[in-house]
Write an enzyme that holds these catalytic residues in place. Structure first.
Site, mmCIF file in Angstrom:
data_model
loop_
_atom_site.group_PDB
_atom_site.id
_atom_site.type_symbol
_atom_site.label_atom_id
_atom_site.label_comp_id
_atom_site.label_asym_id
_atom_site.label_seq_id
_atom_site.Cartn_x
_atom_site.Cartn_y
_atom_site.Cartn_z
ATOM 1 N N HIS B 64 -8.362 -131.192 -45.179
ATOM 2 C CA HIS B 64 -8.156 -131.216 -43.909
ATOM 3 C C HIS B 64 -6.441 -131.651 -44.175
ATOM 4 C CE1 HIS B 64 -12.729 -129.816 -43.211
ATOM 5 N NE2 HIS B 64 -12.750 -131.226 -43.828
ATOM 6 N N HIS B 181 -20.326 -124.649 -44.888
ATOM 7 C CA HIS B 181 -20.472 -126.729 -44.271
ATOM 8 C C HIS B 181 -22.014 -126.092 -44.183
ATOM 9 C CE1 HIS B 181 -19.873 -129.899 -41.896
ATOM 10 N NE2 HIS B 181 -21.421 -129.608 -41.636
ATOM 11 N N ASP B 307 -13.478 -134.509 -49.359
ATOM 12 C CA ASP B 307 -12.998 -133.720 -47.818
ATOM 13 C C ASP B 307 -12.055 -135.018 -47.164
ATOM 14 O OD1 ASP B 307 -13.923 -133.090 -45.244
ATOM 15 O OD2 ASP B 307 -16.271 -133.277 -45.487
HETATM 16 ZN ZN ZN Z 1 -17.924 -129.834 -43.996
HETATM 17 ZN ZN ZN Z 2 -14.574 -130.429 -44.372
#
Ligand code: ZN
Ligand code: ZN
Lengths: 308, 426
Positions: B64, B181, B307
Site C-alpha cells: 500500500h 482479501h 502487505d
Molecule cells: Zn488485505
Molecule cells: Zn493489503
C-alpha cells in the site's frame, strides 16, 4: 509484602501476596466508615482525578467517597462523548492532565487497554476503573473482601460466575482474583457468551447454570446487558431468565451457607429473581460498602507514601 | 553503460539455477551469463560479488503506497525508496487509495509518479468494484490498457458472492488475476486481533480464523465455477493453507501469498496493547505459524508479500481498539524470509522463488528471472550480514513496524532496476 506499584491496571498482573495486603488494609479502613466523623488525614494535599468515558455513577461515587474519607482533593472530569467525537485523543487528554499534576488518575474507558496507554505516558499513578472487556480490578478486590469476610477464607471455595462472561470485565478480573487466592471458579452461560479458551484462565466452563451452582460457596451473577439480544447473543429475555436467571430453587443445589453476589446494577427478574436478590443469602449491599474500603486501600498504597 | 557482476552465486529459480556465474548487463537488459572470469572487465563498471547472492529482482505483489490521498503516511516516492532499500525492484500497489484506483486515470497517475520517483517499478492493481463499494464492476478493460496488472478488493472485501462471481468472470475476459482479501465482515466485525487466548486475556474483541477461512473457501468455489485466475492474499491461518492445498490438488488455477509477519510473529506480539502488531488478518497462533511455514515449504503458498501498510502516529499512537490495522514490511521482508533459510526451513532457491519468480509469474509481469534477454532487475544479497532493524533509519515515511530492534541476518546490498543501480549499501 508491600504493595509497591505506580498503577493498578488489572488483577492479572498482581501477586497473591499483593492482593492479600490490599484486603488486610481495606478491612482496617472499614472501621473509619463507621465513625461519626468519617475522615482521616492520610491523603491530605493529594489530588485524585476521576475520568469516566462511560457513565457509571456508582463506581465513580465509590472512588470519590474513598478519596474524601482519606482527605484527598477530588476532581471529576466529565468526559462528554462530544469531546471524544471532536477528535480530542486520549494522548491529548493525557498531556492536559499532566499539566494539572494530579497524584492519581482513575479512569474508566470503553477501550480495553486505555488505562495502560495512559499509565505508560503519565508520571502519576493510574487506577483502572473498568476498561472495555478487559478488567475491573477494584470490583474484584471488593468481591474478594466480601467473600473473605463471609467465609473467613478464600482458599478451597467453589465460586460460580454466571451470565455474559464474554462482555464482562468483572468476570475476567474475578476469575483471576479468585483463582489466585485459591478458590475454584466455574463459569456458566449460554455458549454465545462464553469466549473460547476460558479454561486457559483456570476456570471450569459449563453451559449449565445447575452444574455451576451445585455445591457452590459463592454465586456471582452478572448483569445482562439488554442490547445483547439485538446482537444475536440470545433469543429472548424470558428464555434467558428461565435458563440462566438465579431463582430460589437453585440455592438448594448450592451449599447451605451459599452467598449471592452481583456487581450491580441489577436487572431484577432477568438474571436474578427479587427473592434471591433481597433474600438472606444476598451480600449485594455489603459489596457496595466494601467497595469504598478497598478503594481507600488502593489509593493509600498508590499515593499514601510511608506507613504512619 | 554496462555492468558486470562478478564472482557471485547466481540463484535463479526460473531456471533452477544456483551456480557461480558472472552476469553482464547492457542497455538495461541481461546480455550474458558466463562461468567466472570469462567476461572481460574492460570499459565496464565491475561489481565484485564474491560471497554474495545474485538474484532476480525481488517483487512484492502486495503493498500500500498511500498515494494518491494519504501522502502523510507514504508517497509513491518514499514507498518505492523503501522497496529498493529492502531489495525489491518491483511492487504491486493495492487500489485502496483516495480516490480508489478504479479508473484508468488513477492507474496512469500512479505509473507517472512511479516513473518520476525512479526507484522500483510499480504495478498498479485496480479495484474490483467502483469505489470498492462492492456494488458495481469497475472498468477492467480500461484498467488493463492503462497498466493495471490485477484486480483486488483489498481493504474492502467483496461481501456479495454474486458480485465476486461476476468479477471473476469479467476479470477472465481481460485475463487479469483477481487478488482476494478473504474476510467475512460479519464474522470479523469489531474484532481487533485474533480470537484466542490473548484476546481473552486482553479483553479485545476477536477475529476468528473462520472469518478468513469461510471466504477462502467461497472464493475457491467461485474460481472453480468461473475458471478465473484467483490469488489469495495474505494467508494467515493453518485452515486456509489446508483448503488451498486441497484446491491445488484438485487442479484449480489458484495461487496464494503469505506475509513475513504471519511466519515470524504470533498473537502474543499484541501483549501490552502493542498497536504495531495490529494487522488484518491478525497475527495468529504458533500452530498457524507452523502451517504457514509448511505451506511455503511444500509450495501451497506461492509468494511472500509483505502487505506494507504505512500508518502515522495519528493512527497508531491511540488506544488499541481505535488503532488502524497494518504494519510496514518492505525493509524487513527479505531479512525475515532469510531467517527461514538460515534455520533450514526453506532452501535459498525457494525463498527467492517466493520473493521474486512466483509473484512475477502470478502478475504476468517481466522479472523474476535472470535469463539472457530479460530486463536487468537484479538484487544482490549478503546472506550473512547481521543487522539490527531500526525504524529511524527507514526510507518509508512511517514507523509502524513490530520488528524494530530485531537482529536479522541477511540483507540486500545492491538493487538494480532496468540496469540502473537504484540502491546500494554504503
Ligand atoms: Zn488485505
Ligand atoms: Zn493489503
Amino acid at each position: 509484602m508491600e504493595f509497591r506499584r505506580k498503577d493498578l491496571l488489572g488483577i492479572a498482573d498482581l501477586e497473591p501476596e499483593e492482593i492479600q495486603v490490599i484486603l488486610d488494609t481495606a478491612a482496617s479502613f472499614k472501621e473509619i466508615s463507621t465513625r461519626p466523623i468519617k475522615k482521616v488525614p492520610t491523603l491530605r494535599g493529594k489530588t485524585v482525578v476521576t475520568m469516566f468515558y462511560e457513565p457509571s455513577t456508582r463506581t465513580r461515587m465509590s472512588f470519590e467517597i474513598a478519596a474524601k474519607r482519606l482527605s484527598a482533593d477530588t476532581l471529576n472530569l466529565t468526559v462528554s462523548a462530544s469531546s471524544a467525537v471532536k477528535g480530542e485523543t486520549l494522548a491529548d487528554t493525557a498531556h492536559n492532565l499532566e499539566a494539572m499534576a494530579p497524584d492519581v488518575l482513575i479512569i474508566r474507558h470503553a477501550a480495553s487497554g486505555a488505562p495502560h496507554y495512559l499509565a505508560q505516558r503519565l508520571k502519576c499513578g493510574v487506577i483502572n476503573a473498568g476498561d472495555g472487556l478487559h478488567e475491573h480490578p477494584t470490583q474484584a478486590l471488593l468481591d474478594l473482601l466480601t467473600v473473605k469476610e463471609a467465609k473467613g477464607t478464600l482458599s478451597g471455595l467453589k465460586v460460580a460466575i454466571i451470565g455474559d462472561i464474554a462482555h464482562s470485565r468483572v468476570a475476567r478480573s474475578d476469575i483471576h482474583a479468585f483463582t489466585k487466592m485459591g478458590s475454584q471458579v466455574t463459569v456458566a452461560g449460554p455458549a454465545t457468551m462464553l469466549p473460547p479458551y476460558l479454561e486457559t484462565l483456570g476456570a471450569t466452563v459449563t453451559t449449565s447454570l445447575l452444574e455451576a451452582v451445585r455445591g457452590a460457596d459463592v454465586i456471582m451473577m452478572l448483569r445482562l446487558q439488554l442490547e445483547r439480544m439485538g446482537q444475536m447473543f440470545l433469543s429472548t429475555l424470558r428464555e434467558y431468565s428461565q435458563f440462566f436467571g438465579l431463582a430460589p430453587k437453585h440455592l438448594q443445589l448450592a451449599k447451605d451457607d451459599v452467598i449471592i453476589m452481583h456487581p450491580g446494577p441489577l436487572n431484577r427478574g432477568v438474571e436474578i429473581s427479587p427473592e434471591v436478590a433481597d433474600g438472606p443469602h444476598s451480600l449485594i449491599l455489603e459489596q457496595v460498602t466494601n467497595g469504598v474500603a478497598v478503594r481507600m486501600a488502593v489509593l493509600y498504597f498508590l499515593i499514601g507514601g510511608e506507613k504512619g | 553503460m554496462s555492468l558486470l557482476i562478478k564472482g557471485g552465486l547466481v540463484v535463479d529459480p526460473s531456471r533452477h539455477l544456483e551456480d557461480p556465474l558472472d552476469l553482464l548487463v547492457e542497455r538495461g537488459k541481461i546480455v550474458a551469463l558466463e562461468p567466472p572470469g570469462q567476461i572481460p572487465d574492460a570499459g565496464r563498471r565491475v561489481i565484485s560479488a564474491p560471497g554474495l547472492v545474485v538474484a532476480p529482482g525481488l517483487v512484492d505483489m502486495h503493498v500500500h503506497l498511500r498515494e494518491p490521498g494519504e501522502e502523510y503516511k507514504e508517497t509513491i516516492c518514499t514507498g518505492t525508496r523503501a522497496a529498493v532499500k529492502g531489495g525489491f525492484t518491483a511492487v504491486a500497489a493495492m487500489p485502496n487509495t483516495k480516490p480508489v484506483n478504479d479508473t484508468a486515470a488513477v492507474t496512469r497517475l500512479i505509473l507517472d509518479q512511479a516513473k518520476t520517483a525512479g526507484n522500483a517499478r510499480v504495478y498498479p492493481v485496480g479495484a474490483i468494484s467502483v469505489g470498492s463499494r462492492g456494488q458495481a464492476l469497475s472498468e477492467y478493460g480500461d484498467l488493463r490498457v492503462a497498466g493495471a496488472v490485477a484486480l483486488s478488493d483489498d481493504g474492502r472485501p467483496v461481501s456479495n458472492a454474486m458480485l465476486m462471481r461476476r468479477a471473476l468472470e469479467y476479470a477472465r475476459t481481460f485475463d487479469l488475476p483477481v487478488i482476494a482479501h478473504c474476510e467475512d465482515l460479519d464474522l470479523s466485525a469489531e474484532g481487533a486481533m485474533h480470537e484466542g487466548v490473548v484476546s481473552l486475556q486482553l479483553g479485545l474483541k476477536g477475529i476468528p480464523a473462520a472469518a478468513e477461512e469461510v471466504m477462502v473457501y467461497r472464493d475457491l468455489t467461485l474460481a472453480s465455477l468461473t475458471g478465473a485466475r484467483l490469488h489469495i492474499a495474505h494467508v494467515s491461518t493453518g485452515g486456509s493453507v489446508a483448503i488451498i492445498r486441497l484446491a491445488k490438488a484438485m487442479g484449480l488455477p489458484v495461487t496464494a501469498e503469505t506475509a513475513p509477519h504471519y511466519f515470524s510473529l504470533t498473537e502474543e506480539a499484541v501483549l501490552g496493547y502493542n498497536t504495531h502488531a495490529k494487522v488484518n488478518p491478525p497475527l495468529r497462533t504458533e500452530m498457524d505459524v507452523k502451517a504457514i511455514k509448511e505451506g511455503l515449504r511444500d509450495g501451497t503458498l506461492d509468494a511472500i508479500a509483505c502487505d506494507h501498510a504505512p500508518h502515522s502516529s495519528l493512527e497508531k499512537e491511540v488506544e488499541f481498539a481505535a488503532a488502524a490495522f497494518g504494519l510496514i514490511g518492505l525493509e524487513t521482508s527479505l531479512g525475515l524470509t532469510l531467517k527461514l533459510v538460515h534455520t533450514g526451513e526453506l532452501s535459498l532457491i525457494q525463498a527467492i522463488e517466493a520473493l521474486s519468480t512466483n509473484p512475477a509469474r502470478i502478475l504476468g509481469v517481466a522479472g523474476g528471472t535472470l535469463a539472457v534477454g530479460a530486463p536487468a532487475d537484479i538484487t544482490v544479497i549478503n546472506l550473512n550480514r547481521e543487522w539490527t532493524v531500526d525504524v529511524n533509519t527507514f526510507a518509508s515515511k512511517s514507523r509502524n513496524c513490530p520488528f524494530d530492534g530485531w537482529t536479522l541476518k541477511g540483507k540486500a546490498v545492491m538493487t538494480i532496476v532496468g540496469g540502473r543501480v537504484v540502491w546500494e549499501e554504503d
